[in-house]
Scaffold this motif. Sequence first.
Motif, short mmCIF file in Angstrom:
data_model
loop_
_atom_site.label_atom_id
_atom_site.label_comp_id
_atom_site.label_asym_id
_atom_site.label_seq_id
_atom_site.Cartn_x
_atom_site.Cartn_y
_atom_site.Cartn_z
N SER A 181 0.81 -1.22 0.00
CA SER A 181 0.00 0.00 0.00
C SER A 181 0.84 1.27 0.00
N ILE A 182 2.16 1.13 0.10
CA ILE A 182 3.04 2.29 0.23
C ILE A 182 3.99 2.38 -0.96
N TYR A 183 4.04 3.56 -1.55
CA TYR A 183 4.89 3.84 -2.71
C TYR A 183 5.86 4.98 -2.37
N ALA A 184 6.89 5.13 -3.17
CA ALA A 184 7.84 6.23 -2.97
C ALA A 184 8.35 6.70 -4.31
N ILE A 185 8.52 8.02 -4.44
CA ILE A 185 9.03 8.61 -5.68
C ILE A 185 10.05 9.70 -5.35
N GLY A 186 10.80 10.09 -6.37
CA GLY A 186 11.72 11.21 -6.22
C GLY A 186 13.02 10.86 -5.55
N ASP A 187 13.68 11.90 -5.02
CA ASP A 187 15.03 11.75 -4.48
C ASP A 187 15.10 10.78 -3.30
N VAL A 188 14.00 10.57 -2.60
CA VAL A 188 14.01 9.66 -1.46
C VAL A 188 14.28 8.22 -1.90
N THR A 189 14.10 7.94 -3.19
CA THR A 189 14.41 6.61 -3.72
C THR A 189 15.82 6.54 -4.32
N ASN A 190 16.45 7.69 -4.51
CA ASN A 190 17.83 7.78 -5.01
C ASN A 190 18.01 7.00 -6.32
N ARG A 191 17.04 7.17 -7.22
CA ARG A 191 17.18 6.55 -8.55
C ARG A 191 17.83 7.56 -9.49
N VAL A 192 17.06 8.45 -10.06
CA VAL A 192 17.61 9.56 -10.85
C VAL A 192 17.11 10.84 -10.19
N ASN A 193 18.00 11.55 -9.52
CA ASN A 193 17.59 12.65 -8.66
C ASN A 193 17.49 13.96 -9.45
N LEU A 194 16.43 14.06 -10.23
CA LEU A 194 16.14 15.25 -11.01
C LEU A 194 14.65 15.57 -10.85
N THR A 195 14.33 16.85 -10.78
CA THR A 195 12.93 17.26 -10.57
C THR A 195 11.98 16.70 -11.63
N PRO A 196 12.29 16.83 -12.94
CA PRO A 196 11.35 16.29 -13.93
C PRO A 196 11.16 14.78 -13.80
N VAL A 197 12.18 14.08 -13.30
CA VAL A 197 12.05 12.64 -13.09
C VAL A 197 11.07 12.36 -11.96
N ALA A 198 11.17 13.11 -10.87
CA ALA A 198 10.23 12.94 -9.76
C ALA A 198 8.80 13.18 -10.23
N ILE A 199 8.62 14.18 -11.07
CA ILE A 199 7.28 14.48 -11.60
C ILE A 199 6.78 13.33 -12.47
N ARG A 200 7.67 12.80 -13.34
CA ARG A 200 7.29 11.66 -14.17
C ARG A 200 6.95 10.44 -13.31
N GLU A 201 7.72 10.22 -12.27
CA GLU A 201 7.44 9.09 -11.37
C GLU A 201 6.08 9.26 -10.69
N GLY A 202 5.76 10.50 -10.31
CA GLY A 202 4.46 10.77 -9.71
C GLY A 202 3.33 10.51 -10.68
N MET A 203 3.51 10.89 -11.92
CA MET A 203 2.48 10.65 -12.94
C MET A 203 2.30 9.16 -13.21
N ALA A 204 3.44 8.43 -13.28
CA ALA A 204 3.36 6.98 -13.49
C ALA A 204 2.66 6.29 -12.33
N PHE A 205 2.90 6.78 -11.11
CA PHE A 205 2.22 6.24 -9.93
C PHE A 205 0.70 6.41 -10.05
N VAL A 206 0.25 7.59 -10.44
CA VAL A 206 -1.19 7.83 -10.58
C VAL A 206 -1.78 6.95 -11.67
N GLU A 207 -1.08 6.82 -12.80
CA GLU A 207 -1.56 5.95 -13.88
C GLU A 207 -1.71 4.51 -13.38
N THR A 208 -0.74 4.07 -12.61
CA THR A 208 -0.73 2.68 -12.14
C THR A 208 -1.81 2.42 -11.10
N VAL A 209 -1.89 3.29 -10.11
CA VAL A 209 -2.73 3.02 -8.94
C VAL A 209 -4.16 3.52 -9.10
N PHE A 210 -4.34 4.68 -9.76
CA PHE A 210 -5.66 5.29 -9.78
C PHE A 210 -6.34 5.28 -11.15
#
Length: 487
Positions: free
Chosen positions: A332-361
Motif C-alpha cells: 500500500s506504500i509507494y515512494a518517488i523522487g530523491d528519497v528513492t535515489n534513482r535519478v535525482n532530477l525534478t522532472p524525473v520525480a514528476i514523471r514518477e508521480g504521474m506513473a504512480f497515478v496511472e498505475t494506482v488510480f
Amino acid sequence: MMNFDYDLFVIGGGSGGVRAARVAAGEAGAKVALAEEDRYGGTCVIRGCVPKKLMVFASEFATLPGEAAAYGWDMSLGDFDWTRFSGHLNAELDRLEGVYRSLLKNSGVDTFDARATIRDAHTVQLSSGESFTAKHILIATGGHPVRPDIPNAHLGIVSDDIFHLPKLPKSVLIIGGGYIACEFACILNGLGVEVTQYYRGAQILRGFDDQARGMIADHMREKGIDLHLGTNILEMAPAAGDHHLSVDGLVPGAAMGASVRASGDLLATSDHHEGPVWVKASNGSQQVFETVLFATGRDPNSRNLGLEEIGIELGRRGEIRVDEYSQTAVPSIYAIGDVTNRVNLTPVAIREGMAFVETVFKGNPTPVDHDLIPSAVFTQPEMGTVGLSEEDARAQEPVEIYCTSFRPMRTAFAGQPDRVMMKLVVSRATRRVLGCHIVAPGAAEMIQLAGIAVKMGATKEDFDRTVAVHPTMSEEMVTMRSPTRTA
C-alpha cells in the motif's frame, strides 16, 4: 472492507508529491491529502533549481560590459548588491510557494503543515497530533545535503544555506566536484567572490563525458576559479587573526568539538560558526577562507519516518527500495523522487508521480522510464547531455565519435577566448546516436530538443538529413560529416 479517511495520503510537498496529489485528485477523482513539514515546492523550488538558476542569471551580467564594448556600447557595471537581489529572490520563492499551495487547493487536496510519519501500512501520524488512514500512501520527502564526517564540519555551510547568507563572502572554499559544487563555483565567481575548489578525484563532474567535463574544468580555471584536483580537506578550525592577512604563520583557533552529522534528516546548523575558517588540505596548503561550502553529496529524507518498523527496506544511504512501479515492500506504500535515489532530477520525480497515478488510480500499470534522460549542468558555459558518454559507449560496442570545438560568433567578435563543443557518439552497427554532449551557452536549451531525437532512436543519417539553421552554434550538430575518431 475497511473505510479509509483518504484514498491517497502524500508525504512531502515537493514537485513530485504535489504533482501526484493534484493529478490523483483532479483527474482521477481520488480523495487526497498531503502533509509538508517545511515549505511547499520542495528542494527544486525553494532551495535548489529555481533559486540557483536565478543566481546563474545574476552572475552572468558581470561579463556584459566588456562584451558590449566590442559591439559599440558604452556600459559600466556597479557593484553587485546581494541584499537587493536576495530580497527579489525571496519574494519570487514566496510567490512560487503560493502557486503550489493554490494548485493543491484548486484540485481539492487537503493539506497539512506538519511532519508526517507512518504508523502502519495504512495510517499516517502528524506532528500536530492528528492521524489519518489511507488506502495508499506515497512518500515523496526528497533529500538533503550532507556534511563530511570530519571534525569541525559545522564550520562550513551546505547548498541550502547559500540562499540565506546575510552577505556574500569575499572568499569561499568549495569542497566537491559534482554539479552542485561546480555550479556554485561558477555562480559565486561571477558575483565577484574569490573561489577555490577542492575535489578529491582526478576530474570534476564524474559520470559525465570525459571530454566535456575536461572542457568545463578548463573554462572554470580561465574564469579565475582556483580548482585543485586530487585534493581533499584534512583539517579545519576557526581562524585566528585577520583573515585578510597572509596565512603563513597563522595558528588555527581552538577546536570546536567533534564532527557534526545529520541527526535524522535535519542537519545540525544551529552551531554554525560565523567568521573565517582555517583549512589544511591534502596538497599541503594551509589557507583561510571567509566561508567553506560543502557540496559533498545528498542523502534521502527517509530517517525517522517509521519505515523500517513496518517492513520497508532502506538502502545504504537511506534510499527507499522500490520496484519499477515505485512500490515498496509494503504493497500500500509507494515512494518517488530523491528519497528513492534513482535519478535525482525534478522532472524525473514528476514523471514518477504521474506513473504512480496511472498505475494506482487509472488502472494503467506504467513502469517508470529512466532511460535516455536529458540533463544539464549550469556551469559557465553550460553542459547539456543525453545518452551515453564516449567512455561508456565504447565499453559497450564499437562507436564513431563526431566532435567539433570552436569559438562562437558572439564572443569571438568580442575578442574573448571562449570555446564551445558539440559531440555525437554513434553506434557503428546500428548508426543510432547513443549520446549527445554540448558545452556552450544555452546548452540546456539545445539538449532538450536533441534529447527528443535521441529518445526516438535517431541515426547519424537522420541528423545529417536535417537542414542547418544558420548562423547558430547548434547547426554544427547536423553538419559534422566525418568522424573524428572510432573506438
